[in-house]
Structures are given as structure tokens and as C-alpha cells.
Design a protein around this motif. Structure first.
Motif, PDB file in Angstrom:
ATOM      1  N   ALA A 282      -4.741  -5.462  -1.040  1.00 11.10           N
ATOM      2  CA  ALA A 282      -5.687  -4.474  -0.235  1.00 11.10           C
ATOM      3  C   ALA A 282      -5.165  -3.668   0.741  1.00 11.10           C
ATOM      4  N   LEU A 283      -3.847  -3.902   0.947  1.00  9.37           N
ATOM      5  CA  LEU A 283      -3.163  -3.198   2.180  1.00  9.37           C
ATOM      6  C   LEU A 283      -2.576  -1.784   1.398  1.00  9.37           C
ATOM      7  N   LEU A 284      -2.446  -1.718   0.260  1.00  8.44           N
ATOM      8  CA  LEU A 284      -2.029  -0.642  -0.507  1.00  8.44           C
ATOM      9  C   LEU A 284      -2.910   0.378  -0.836  1.00  8.44           C
ATOM     10  N   PRO A 285      -2.495   1.744  -1.187  1.00  9.18           N
ATOM     11  CA  PRO A 285      -3.211   2.957  -1.225  1.00  9.18           C
ATOM     12  C   PRO A 285      -3.962   2.688  -2.683  1.00  9.18           C
ATOM     13  N   THR A 286      -5.116   3.173  -2.557  1.00  3.33           N
ATOM     14  CA  THR A 286      -5.647   3.286  -3.911  1.00  3.33           C
ATOM     15  C   THR A 286      -6.057   4.788  -4.504  1.00  3.33           C
ATOM     16  N   VAL A 287      -5.679   5.027  -5.778  1.00  3.68           N
ATOM     17  CA  VAL A 287      -5.659   6.469  -6.507  1.00  3.68           C
ATOM     18  C   VAL A 287      -6.549   6.242  -7.410  1.00  3.68           C
ATOM     19  N   THR A 288      -7.602   7.310  -7.439  1.00  5.46           N
ATOM     20  CA  THR A 288      -8.835   7.156  -8.304  1.00  5.46           C
ATOM     21  C   THR A 288      -9.030   8.801  -8.822  1.00  5.46           C
ATOM     22  N   LEU A 289      -9.309   8.872 -10.006  1.00  3.40           N
ATOM     23  CA  LEU A 289      -9.820  10.223 -10.494  1.00  3.40           C
ATOM     24  C   LEU A 289     -11.081  10.314 -11.086  1.00  3.40           C
ATOM     25  N   GLN A 290     -11.983  11.397 -10.567  1.00  4.89           N
ATOM     26  CA  GLN A 290     -13.173  11.293 -10.841  1.00  4.89           C
ATOM     27  C   GLN A 290     -13.579  12.870 -11.440  1.00  4.89           C
TER      28      GLN A 290
END
Length: 468
Positions: A282-290
């Protein structure tokens, strides 16, 4: 006391068989009773359903790898009345009036995909798989518990039925003894005291018989609860020593590897370790594609149709969220430490259970031999006392005491045989090998992996594999 005979048969097996009466060709065996319990016990079937429910944790965790697709649609009615002015030239003002009704409607499709979220999806999947493995070990624990209960209640019924027959035979002998004592009293060979002693012993024998019948009634009800049907024509039970390791040390070593309580605790450590990794993610980045597309009609009075499409990549890096995420990490680390300590406790308890069960098994073997010797000696003593009583060297009380000693010896023999068989099943249970496969029961064993593979890669559908 001529002609008085007692219920005979020194071997415990003979006692147990006599309790059941003549056995038909298709007598119930202990293996058959175990099969019925394995197939029909409601507690066991409920636990199997619980394991199937836990299987669904894996496809839920795997859903984090899959895209999320949503469709939106809207439609309605709106009325517009707009009056605007604008400077058409330095000397003129242009007025525009728009009024009327239109029916705005639109439809859109949105697809989102998580590309990276601190390995949370991977760790959640592994944690779910460990939960499934732990649940299977929990099912093994209950499997063993049900089979041990079934074997125990089977032997309980044999023991209690045999004791009832012993007490009934004792009552018949005491009735005959009282009749003969009264006859001797009438001719002046014995006193009124001898008659009273015989009457008292007969009353005590009837009390023991009634108590034995009461115990048998209770055991019969428990047999029905555990096995699933009434006990009828039960064959003698036998120990399962052939499936046991040859030594106590080997049994202890094997239990620390195969006992399902130990293996379940190990999987619990895996689950808690992965929970730490999930919380750290939960402390790390999140990468999403939409990606999305939308088609619209008559959104305004002046635009009849419009179309839009977009594809957006987004990265979100948490900086500070109130500190809850750090607390969760610390909490999960403490839980992991607790689970590791629980594993040591489970190992210690398992080792103690094996030693205790092994000791009971060794003692049970010796008790059977001792009880058999006690029965033989008590039979000889009773016959000797009777002969001496006929010669006037023994009293009626001496005969009654010798007879009661023989009854006690026969009850002890039946109980020792019962304990001997149950102890062998207890050792097999403590090392983790009391199962339908090891016992070679003639039944189809329940395989929890079948349902797991049926649902693991399921992308959609609300029906369970069995059609519900």
C-alpha cells in the motif's frame, strides 16, 4: 450350589461377539461404520462446504489481474430557453434566442486495467492459495476427528453391550444362587443371614444390570448421531497397529511432519507473512490504464451528435494517508510473530499427544493380557470356593464375593479390549494418518482439489460446479 454355571469365555473377542449374539453373514464391521461416518456425518460435510467457500478466495484475488469493464447509458428529456447577446459590430448588437425541447441520450464503454499496485495482486493470490491449503488441513483435522469418534463409539457399543450380557448372566446366576440358598435354609444347612446375603447380592446385581442397560441406551443414541444409523449385529473390532510406525520416536517424528494441526499452522504463517507484504504494498505507487469511448446524441439544441474516445495512463504515489497504513504493517508483523509462536505450541502439543496415545496403547496391550489372566484365575477361584462351600469350609458370602470378583474381571476384560482398539486409533490420529486412504476404506474419498480447479480460473458465472 450344584449346577450353577457362569457366563464363560476368557478372550475379550469372545465376550464382544457373545454380546452381539450369532452374527449374520453381513454383520456390520468397524470399517463399514467408518465409511458411513465418512460419507454422511453432517459436521464433516459442513466443513467440506466451508473449504469450497474458501476456494473462492483464489479467483477473487486473481480478479485483480483482470480488466474491469463497465457500460453506461443515459437518456431523458430537457427543455432549453436561451437568450444571448453579442457584439456583432461596433454599432450593432446581435441577439440570439434558442428555445425548444430535445432528448439527450448517450452510451459509453470504459475499460480499466491495473498494471502495478505494489505486487498486492500477486501477494493476495499467494495468500489465498495458502488459505486454501490451510483449510484443507483443517478438513483433515475434522476427518480424523470424525473417524476417531466413529471408531470409539463403535467399540463403546461393543463394550457396553458385552457388559449388559455379563450383568444379565450374573443376575441369572444370583437368582439361582438365592434359590439354592433358600432350599438349604429350609433344611437347616445355612442360616437366615446367608439368605439375606444372597438377596442383597441379587439386588445389587439387578442394579448393575439396569445401569449397564442405561449406559447402552446412551451409547446407542451417540452411535446413531455419529455413524448415521442404528447399531445392528456389530462384528468385533480390531486394532490398526499395522498402520503405525514401529517405535515411539518414529511416531513423534512423523507427527511433526504429517499431523494436520502442524501443517495448518505452517500455512497460517505463510498467510500472515504475505499479509505483511500486502500491507507494505500500500506504500508503493499504483499504475492504471483506462480507455473509454462515448457516443452522445442531442446533448444540446445546437449539437446533434458527438463521439469521444480516450486512453489514459495514471500513476498514483501515496505520500501520507493519516498513518493507518503504517499501523497495519506493524500489526500484521505482530500477528506473524504470534503465528510462529503458535506453531511451536502446536508442535509441542502434538508431540505430547503422540506420547500420551502411545503410552495408552502400550498399557492397553498389557491390560488385555492382565485382564485375561484375571478372568482365568477368577474362574478357578470361584469353582474352588464353591467346592469348599459344599464341604462346609466356605460361607455363602465367600461364594458371592468370588462370583462378584469374576464379574468384575470380565467387565475389566471387555473394557481393556475396548481401550486397546481405541488406543491404536488414537495413535494413528495423533500422528496424522487416520484417513480413509490409509485405512483403505471402501469408499470414494473426498478430493477438495477437484472443486478448487473447477473455480480457480472462472471469469464469470454464478452457478456452483454442482449446479446450484
Amino acid at each position: 450350589m450344584h449346577g450353577v454355571k457362569f457366563f464363560t469365555g476368557a478372550a475379550a473377542t469372545v465376550l464382544l461377539m457373545a454380546a452381539m449374539g450369532p452374527l449374520p453373514a453381513l454383520a456390520e464391521t468397524i470399517e463399514g461404520a467408518l465409511v458411513k461416518a465418512y460419507q454422511n456425518n453432517p459436521q464433516l460435510n459442513a466443513q467440506r462446504a466451508s473449504v469450497r467457500a474458501i476456494d473462492e478466495n483464489v479467483p477473487q484475488a486473481l480478479s485483480g489481474y483482470r480488466p474491469k469493464v463497465s457500460v453506461t447509458a443515459s437518456g431523458g428529456y430537457q427543455y432549453t430557453d436561451v437568450n444571448t447577446t453579442s457584439g456583432g459590430s461596433p454599432t450593432a448588437i446581435v441577439r440570439t434566442e434558442i428555445h425548444g425541447a430535445n432528448a439527450p441520450r448517450s452510451a459509453g464503454l470504459t475499460i480499466s486495467q491495473t498494471l502495478y499496485n505494489g505486487n498486492q495482486n500477486a501477494n493476495k493470490t499467494r495468500a489465498a492459495e495458502s488459505q486454501v491449503s490451510g483449510a484443507r488441513e483443517g478438513l483433515r483435522v475434522l476427518d480424523q476427528s470424525v473417524l476417531l469418534s466413529a471408531a470409539t463409539i463403535y467399540m463403546d457399543y461393543l463394550r457396553d453391550a458385552a457388559i449388559v450380557e455379563v450383568q444379565k448372566s450374573n443376575t441369572r446366576v444370583l437368582e439361582q444362587t438365592l434359590k439354592q440358598t433358600r432350599d438349604r435354609f429350609n433344611v437347616g444347612e445355612v442360616t437366615r443371614t446367608d439368605v439375606a446375603q444372597s438377596e442383597a447380592q441379587l439386588a445389587a446385581g439387578k442394579t448393575q444390570e439396569l445401569q449397564a442397560e442405561s449406559n447402552l441406551t446412551t451409547t446407542r443414541a451417540n452411535y446413531r448421531r455419529i455413524i448415521g444409523d442404528e447399531p445392528v449385529s456389530l462384528a468385533p473390532g480390531s486394532p490398526v497397529d499395522r498402520y503405525l510406525p514401529p517405535s515411539l520416536a518414529g511416531s513423534v517424528e512423523l507427527s511433526l511432519i504429517e499431523n494436520p494441526n502442524v501443517t495448518a499452522a505452517m500455512y497460517g504463517i505463510d498467510v500472515n507473512f504475505l499479509q505483511v507484504k500486502i500491507n507494505e504494498g500500500a506504500l508503493l505507487p499504483t499504475v492504471t490504464l483506462q480507455a473509454s469511448v462515448q457516443q452522445s446524441y442531442e446533448q444540446t439544441m445546437t449539437i446533434f451528435r458527438s463521439f469521444g474516445a480516450s486512453a489514459v495512463a495514471q500513476i498514483t504515489a501515496p505520500i501520507y494517508q493519516g498513518g493507518a497504513e503504517y499501523s497495519l504493517i506493524r500489526q500484521s508483523k505482530e500477528t506473524l510473530a504470534q503465528q510462529r509462536l503458535n506453531l511451536e505450541q502446536v508442535r509441542d502439543q502434538t508431540r505430547a499427544n503422540v506420547v500420551q496415545a502411545w503410552g495408552q496403547l502400550v498399557a492397553g496391550k498389557a491390560q488385555v493380557q492382565s485382564a485375561q489372566s484375571q478372568v482365568t484365575a477368577s474362574e478357578i477361584a470361584l469353582n474352588g470356593v464353591r467346592e469348599e462351600a459344599k464341604a462346609g469350609q466356605r460361607t455363602t458370602l465367600d461364594v458371592l464375593n468370588a462370583q462378584q470378583a469374576l464379574v468384575n474381571a470380565r467387565v475389566a476384560l471387555v473394557t481393556a479390549q475396548h481401550d486397546r482398539v481405541v488406543a491404536s486409533y488414537s495413535v494413528l490420529n495423533s500422528i496424522g494418518r487416520l484417513s480413509a486412504q490409509v485405512l483403505k476404506l471402501r469408499t470414494q474419498t473426498y478430493d477438495p482439489s477437484v472443486h478448487y480447479h473447477q473455480v480457480r480460473d472462472s471469469w464469470a458465472g454464478v452457478r456452483t460446479p454442482d449446479g446450484r
